[in-house]
Enzyme design. Sequence first.
Site, PDB file in Angstrom:
ATOM      1  N   GLY A  42       0.608  -1.210   0.064  1.00  0.00           N
ATOM      2  CA  GLY A  42       0.055  -0.158  -0.167  1.00  0.00           C
ATOM      3  C   GLY A  42       0.667   1.346   0.007  1.00  0.00           C
ATOM      4  O   GLY A  42       0.352   2.417  -0.522  1.00  0.00           O
ATOM      5  N   GLU A  97       3.816   4.224   5.842  1.00  0.00           N
ATOM      6  CA  GLU A  97       2.658   3.488   5.538  1.00  0.00           C
ATOM      7  C   GLU A  97       1.594   4.261   4.828  1.00  0.00           C
ATOM      8  O   GLU A  97       1.627   5.361   4.784  1.00  0.00           O
ATOM      9  CB  GLU A  97       1.951   3.219   7.123  1.00  0.00           C
ATOM     10  CG  GLU A  97       2.242   1.990   7.536  1.00  0.00           C
ATOM     11  CD  GLU A  97       1.333   0.888   6.998  1.00  0.00           C
ATOM     12  OE1 GLU A  97       0.925   1.128   5.741  1.00  0.00           O
ATOM     13  OE2 GLU A  97       0.900  -0.235   7.526  1.00  0.00           O
ATOM     14  N   ASP A  98       0.503   3.441   4.398  1.00  0.00           N
ATOM     15  CA  ASP A  98      -0.513   4.041   3.530  1.00  0.00           C
ATOM     16  C   ASP A  98      -1.736   4.724   4.528  1.00  0.00           C
ATOM     17  O   ASP A  98      -2.150   5.909   4.200  1.00  0.00           O
ATOM     18  CB  ASP A  98      -1.231   3.030   2.627  1.00  0.00           C
ATOM     19  CG  ASP A  98      -1.467   1.849   3.211  1.00  0.00           C
ATOM     20  OD1 ASP A  98      -1.343   1.512   4.298  1.00  0.00           O
ATOM     21  OD2 ASP A  98      -2.133   0.892   2.485  1.00  0.00           O
ATOM     22  N   ASP A 101      -4.687   2.018  11.048  1.00  0.00           N
ATOM     23  CA  ASP A 101      -6.059   1.731  11.463  1.00  0.00           C
ATOM     24  C   ASP A 101      -6.041   1.387  13.002  1.00  0.00           C
ATOM     25  O   ASP A 101      -6.119   2.181  13.857  1.00  0.00           O
ATOM     26  CB  ASP A 101      -6.596   0.395  10.522  1.00  0.00           C
ATOM     27  CG  ASP A 101      -8.043   0.220  10.713  1.00  0.00           C
ATOM     28  OD1 ASP A 101      -8.957   0.922  10.480  1.00  0.00           O
ATOM     29  OD2 ASP A 101      -8.173  -0.991  11.073  1.00  0.00           O
ATOM     30  N   LYS A 129      -6.691   6.745  10.811  1.00  0.00           N
ATOM     31  CA  LYS A 129      -8.041   6.902  11.104  1.00  0.00           C
ATOM     32  C   LYS A 129      -8.036   6.488  12.918  1.00  0.00           C
ATOM     33  O   LYS A 129      -8.114   5.448  13.235  1.00  0.00           O
ATOM     34  CB  LYS A 129      -8.861   5.554  10.693  1.00  0.00           C
ATOM     35  CG  LYS A 129      -9.225   5.600   9.362  1.00  0.00           C
ATOM     36  CD  LYS A 129     -10.141   4.608   8.690  1.00  0.00           C
ATOM     37  CE  LYS A 129      -9.444   3.159   8.310  1.00  0.00           C
ATOM     38  NZ  LYS A 129     -10.387   2.416   7.605  1.00  0.00           N
ATOM     39  N   PHE A 152     -13.907   2.535   4.892  1.00  0.00           N
ATOM     40  CA  PHE A 152     -12.933   1.760   4.362  1.00  0.00           C
ATOM     41  C   PHE A 152     -12.493   2.588   3.078  1.00  0.00           C
ATOM     42  O   PHE A 152     -13.425   3.018   2.236  1.00  0.00           O
ATOM     43  CB  PHE A 152     -13.264   0.566   4.012  1.00  0.00           C
ATOM     44  CG  PHE A 152     -12.396  -0.327   3.434  1.00  0.00           C
ATOM     45  CD1 PHE A 152     -11.668  -1.073   4.831  1.00  0.00           C
ATOM     46  CD2 PHE A 152     -11.697  -0.783   2.387  1.00  0.00           C
ATOM     47  CE1 PHE A 152     -10.470  -1.908   4.711  1.00  0.00           C
ATOM     48  CE2 PHE A 152     -10.896  -1.367   2.322  1.00  0.00           C
ATOM     49  CZ  PHE A 152      -9.955  -2.079   3.356  1.00  0.00           C
ATOM     50  N   VAL A 153     -11.395   3.071   2.823  1.00  0.00           N
ATOM     51  CA  VAL A 153     -10.746   3.857   1.568  1.00  0.00           C
ATOM     52  C   VAL A 153      -9.711   3.107   0.869  1.00  0.00           C
ATOM     53  O   VAL A 153      -9.254   2.201   1.023  1.00  0.00           O
ATOM     54  CB  VAL A 153     -10.396   5.224   2.256  1.00  0.00           C
ATOM     55  CG1 VAL A 153     -11.034   5.979   2.933  1.00  0.00           C
ATOM     56  CG2 VAL A 153      -8.717   4.869   3.077  1.00  0.00           C
ATOM     57  N   ARG A 165      -5.894  -0.012  -6.152  1.00  0.00           N
ATOM     58  CA  ARG A 165      -4.744   0.562  -5.618  1.00  0.00           C
ATOM     59  C   ARG A 165      -4.248   1.505  -6.697  1.00  0.00           C
ATOM     60  O   ARG A 165      -3.644   2.667  -5.983  1.00  0.00           O
ATOM     61  CB  ARG A 165      -3.434  -0.433  -5.682  1.00  0.00           C
ATOM     62  CG  ARG A 165      -3.709  -1.387  -4.567  1.00  0.00           C
ATOM     63  CD  ARG A 165      -2.500  -2.231  -4.488  1.00  0.00           C
ATOM     64  NE  ARG A 165      -2.572  -3.478  -3.741  1.00  0.00           N
ATOM     65  CZ  ARG A 165      -2.250  -3.573  -2.052  1.00  0.00           C
ATOM     66  NH1 ARG A 165      -2.040  -2.506  -1.526  1.00  0.00           N
ATOM     67  NH2 ARG A 165      -2.644  -4.552  -1.562  1.00  0.00           N
TER      68      ARG A 165
HETATM   69  P1  IMP Z   1      -3.333  -1.589  11.278  1.00  0.00           P
HETATM   70  O1  IMP Z   1      -2.262  -2.511  11.657  1.00  0.00           O
HETATM   71  O2  IMP Z   1      -4.680  -2.202  11.671  1.00  0.00           O
HETATM   72  O3  IMP Z   1      -3.222  -0.284  11.697  1.00  0.00           O
HETATM   73  O4  IMP Z   1      -3.417  -1.653   9.797  1.00  0.00           O
HETATM   74  C1  IMP Z   1      -3.138  -1.110   8.870  1.00  0.00           C
HETATM   75  C2  IMP Z   1      -3.191  -1.832   7.479  1.00  0.00           C
HETATM   76  O5  IMP Z   1      -4.503  -2.048   7.082  1.00  0.00           O
HETATM   77  C3  IMP Z   1      -2.811  -0.664   6.418  1.00  0.00           C
HETATM   78  O6  IMP Z   1      -1.390  -0.775   6.146  1.00  0.00           O
HETATM   79  C4  IMP Z   1      -3.522  -0.915   5.391  1.00  0.00           C
HETATM   80  O7  IMP Z   1      -2.906  -2.136   4.604  1.00  0.00           O
HETATM   81  C5  IMP Z   1      -4.993  -1.737   6.051  1.00  0.00           C
HETATM   82  N1  IMP Z   1      -6.090  -0.893   6.184  1.00  0.00           N
HETATM   83  C6  IMP Z   1      -6.584  -0.536   6.959  1.00  0.00           C
HETATM   84  N2  IMP Z   1      -7.614   0.389   6.734  1.00  0.00           N
HETATM   85  C7  IMP Z   1      -7.478   0.386   5.649  1.00  0.00           C
HETATM   86  C8  IMP Z   1      -8.680   1.100   4.444  1.00  0.00           C
HETATM   87  O8  IMP Z   1      -9.568   1.840   4.736  1.00  0.00           O
HETATM   88  N3  IMP Z   1      -8.362   0.781   3.089  1.00  0.00           N
HETATM   89  C9  IMP Z   1      -7.261   0.015   2.836  1.00  0.00           C
HETATM   90  N4  IMP Z   1      -6.452  -0.696   3.566  1.00  0.00           N
HETATM   91  C10 IMP Z   1      -6.601  -0.322   4.882  1.00  0.00           C
HETATM   92 MG    MG Z   2      -0.671  -1.554   4.637  1.00  0.00          MG
END
Ligand code: IMP
Ligand code: MG
Length: 179
Positions: A42, A97-98, A101, A129, A152-153, A165
Amino acid sequence: MGYRITPMISEEEVNARIRELGEQISREYKGRSIHLVGILRGAVFFMTELAKRITVPVTFDFMSVSSYGSGMTSSGIVRIIKDLEDPLTDKDVIVVEDIIDSGRTLTFLQELFRTRGAASVRLCTLLDKPARRAPGIDIKVDYTGFVVEDKFVVGWGMDYDQRFRNLPFIGVVSEVEDD
Ligand code: IMP
Ligand code: MG
């Protein structure tokens, strides 16, 4: 089932914000060099644009981790799919990071990179987020492109089931019934 993508942040807005982040990072790392670690897949679009806006010397590496299945929720376990190629010893690392979450991925990586001897580890994300942070996760994000609400984006590297992507803007994805 089809998908509807509702535009949220335009390509121009993203590029303008990346330019600002690049200028800020260049100021703060004046006289040093930066080792960017992009989280596949991402972060690729964001990282290449950001790197072009950084004026201090930059090196790159990539890592692939997974905390997600194919859907929209995190499994909570972070697995290393592809590790870094170069050692981090004494490097000033910025993890790119993209989107953040639950925060589990970056919490895990920040801790890991510190134990691997990085001189410093900062976190940079295109989107955050904060409403979605998992209980007990408390991370300090050093550079954030945009704070977004709990939707969700996709686009700018972010996918839904590996699709979308390549969209040049950021949009909210929703499923719609076919006619
Ligand atoms: P975390 O470990 O829960 O913070 O997850 C982060 C990862 O989840 C990001 O690098 C994304 O790959 C994926 N992710 C979380 N939210 C989204 C979203 O809204 N769209 C697309 N990918 C997401
Ligand atoms: Mg990711």
